[in-house]
Design a protein around this motif. Structure first.
Motif, PDB file in Angstrom:
ATOM      1  N   PRO A 122      -9.856  11.006   4.655  1.00 26.82           N
ATOM      2  CA  PRO A 122     -10.481  11.188   3.344  1.00 26.82           C
ATOM      3  C   PRO A 122      -9.525  11.858   2.363  1.00 26.82           C
ATOM      4  O   PRO A 122      -8.672  12.660   2.757  1.00 26.82           O
ATOM      5  N   VAL A 123      -9.685  11.515   1.087  1.00 20.92           N
ATOM      6  CA  VAL A 123      -8.747  11.975   0.060  1.00 20.92           C
ATOM      7  C   VAL A 123      -9.482  12.703  -1.060  1.00 20.92           C
ATOM      8  O   VAL A 123     -10.510  12.222  -1.569  1.00 20.92           O
ATOM      9  N   PHE A 124      -8.945  13.849  -1.423  1.00 21.92           N
ATOM     10  CA  PHE A 124      -9.340  14.554  -2.645  1.00 21.92           C
ATOM     11  C   PHE A 124      -8.114  14.570  -3.548  1.00 21.92           C
ATOM     12  O   PHE A 124      -7.073  15.126  -3.165  1.00 21.92           O
ATOM     13  N   ALA A 125      -8.207  13.960  -4.728  1.00 23.50           N
ATOM     14  CA  ALA A 125      -7.057  13.863  -5.628  1.00 23.50           C
ATOM     15  C   ALA A 125      -7.452  14.288  -7.031  1.00 23.50           C
ATOM     16  O   ALA A 125      -8.552  13.993  -7.496  1.00 23.50           O
ATOM     17  N   ALA A 126      -6.541  14.974  -7.713  1.00 25.29           N
ATOM     18  CA  ALA A 126      -6.765  15.399  -9.085  1.00 25.29           C
ATOM     19  C   ALA A 126      -5.560  15.003  -9.931  1.00 25.29           C
ATOM     20  O   ALA A 126      -4.414  15.097  -9.477  1.00 25.29           O
ATOM     21  N   ARG A 169      -7.263  15.669   9.204  1.00 20.26           N
ATOM     22  CA  ARG A 169      -6.720  14.478   8.562  1.00 20.26           C
ATOM     23  C   ARG A 169      -7.095  14.354   7.082  1.00 20.26           C
ATOM     24  O   ARG A 169      -6.856  13.329   6.447  1.00 20.26           O
ATOM     25  N   THR A 170      -7.650  15.419   6.540  1.00 23.54           N
ATOM     26  CA  THR A 170      -7.973  15.442   5.109  1.00 23.54           C
ATOM     27  C   THR A 170      -6.691  15.463   4.286  1.00 23.54           C
ATOM     28  O   THR A 170      -5.721  16.139   4.618  1.00 23.54           O
ATOM     29  N   ILE A 171      -6.696  14.721   3.178  1.00 28.98           N
ATOM     30  CA  ILE A 171      -5.537  14.647   2.284  1.00 28.98           C
ATOM     31  C   ILE A 171      -5.944  15.165   0.911  1.00 28.98           C
ATOM     32  O   ILE A 171      -6.896  14.666   0.307  1.00 28.98           O
ATOM     33  N   LEU A 214      -1.104   7.053   1.251  1.00 33.41           N
ATOM     34  CA  LEU A 214      -1.000   8.456   1.658  1.00 33.41           C
ATOM     35  C   LEU A 214      -1.332   8.651   3.133  1.00 33.41           C
ATOM     36  O   LEU A 214      -2.183   7.956   3.681  1.00 33.41           O
ATOM     37  N   LYS A 215      -0.667   9.634   3.723  1.00 35.36           N
ATOM     38  CA  LYS A 215      -0.928  10.037   5.095  1.00 35.36           C
ATOM     39  C   LYS A 215      -1.204  11.547   5.127  1.00 35.36           C
ATOM     40  O   LYS A 215      -0.842  12.258   4.181  1.00 35.36           O
ATOM     41  N   PRO A 216      -1.802  12.046   6.193  1.00 35.67           N
ATOM     42  CA  PRO A 216      -2.123  13.480   6.252  1.00 35.67           C
ATOM     43  C   PRO A 216      -0.944  14.401   5.986  1.00 35.67           C
ATOM     44  O   PRO A 216      -1.121  15.487   5.414  1.00 35.67           O
ATOM     45  N   HIS A 217       0.273  14.000   6.349  1.00 37.22           N
ATOM     46  CA  HIS A 217       1.422  14.882   6.105  1.00 37.22           C
ATOM     47  C   HIS A 217       1.772  14.975   4.613  1.00 37.22           C
ATOM     48  O   HIS A 217       2.587  15.806   4.214  1.00 37.22           O
TER      49      HIS A 217
END
Length: 232
Positions: A122-126, A169-171, A214-217
């Motif tokens: 899952p992705v949180f992006a701003a 695994r959150t991004i 995107l990946k977790p890293h």
């Protein structure tokens, strides 16, 4: 994806383009649209935490979100624009810029990030900005905008660390869309290089491509529209 997608700022140019693209893609269980100019249940004002909490409460009743996008920002308002020099610094304007560009997205994370799915990536992006990079600042000026985006980047870095403790695994990332042909950039488009002024639809699709890769890293970093990492 089986989860939902959330777009904060969906009443703005790039936010609406994000929501439309996600709807058209059809990969999510649903696309939630929230914005300051929206009425009723879709209203969300970044400077009003109660409205953020109310929007999050709605989302909590549906499928866990797999993607949360904060597509907001302020550069100018009325006759007030970015400072050209220290003599232009004004405490009220600085407070306004930080409220929208830094504090607002942080409060969205406070209320929405705990709702993110604990499956997949899952992705949180701003939306951030390259001018928020301290390492890349060679021109000065635009003091409040630069500082508020630098603070946002640091906030996202800290949030990314906490988010990984909840689900590894959150991004969590910042995204630089480039110069987009919206009301935010319109007064400042005169110096944009040919081919580097993007319409909102193109900007949204470019950033969705970045998100898809995107990946977790990558969590805790900031990426530009072309996938290049933006230094802090």
């Amino acid at each position: 994806m089986t989860g939902s997608a959330i777009v904060i700022g969906a009443t703005g140019g790039i936010g609406q383009a994000f929501a439309d693209a996600l709807d058209e893609e059809g990969s999510f269980a649903g696309v939630w649209r929230f914005g300051r100019s929206a009425g009723g249940a879709q209203h969300l004002d970044l400077t009003d935490e109660a409205s953020i909490a109310a929007a999050a409460a709605q989302v909590a009743n549906g499928p866990a979100p797999a993607l949360i996008l904060v597509a907001t920002g302020i550069l100018s308002e009325g006759e007030r624009g970015p400072e050209k020099a220290m003599r232009d610094l004004d405490p009220d304007w600085l407070a306004r810029v930080f409220a929208v560009n830094t504090i607002g997205p942080a409060l969205v994370a406070k209320h929405f990030l705990p709702l993110l799915a604990r499956t997949g990536e899952p992705v949180f992006a701003a939306l951030s900005a390259r001018v928020g990079s301290i390492a890349d600042n060679r021109l000065g000026g635009w003091h409040g905008y630069r500082a508020s985006k630098a603070a946002l980047n640091q906030m996202l870095r800290s949030i990314s660390i906490e988010a990984k403790r909840r689900y590894a695994r959150t991004i969590v990332v910042g995204l630089h869309p480039g110069t987009v042909d919206t009301a935010l950039s319109r007064p400042f488009q005169g110096n944009v290089a040919p081919g580097k002024l993007f319409d909102p639809e193109r900007a949204a699709l470019q950033l969705l491509d970045v998100i898809e890769g995107l990946k977790p890293h990558d969590s805790g970093k900031v990426f530009a529209w072309d996938g290049e990492e933006v230094p802090f």
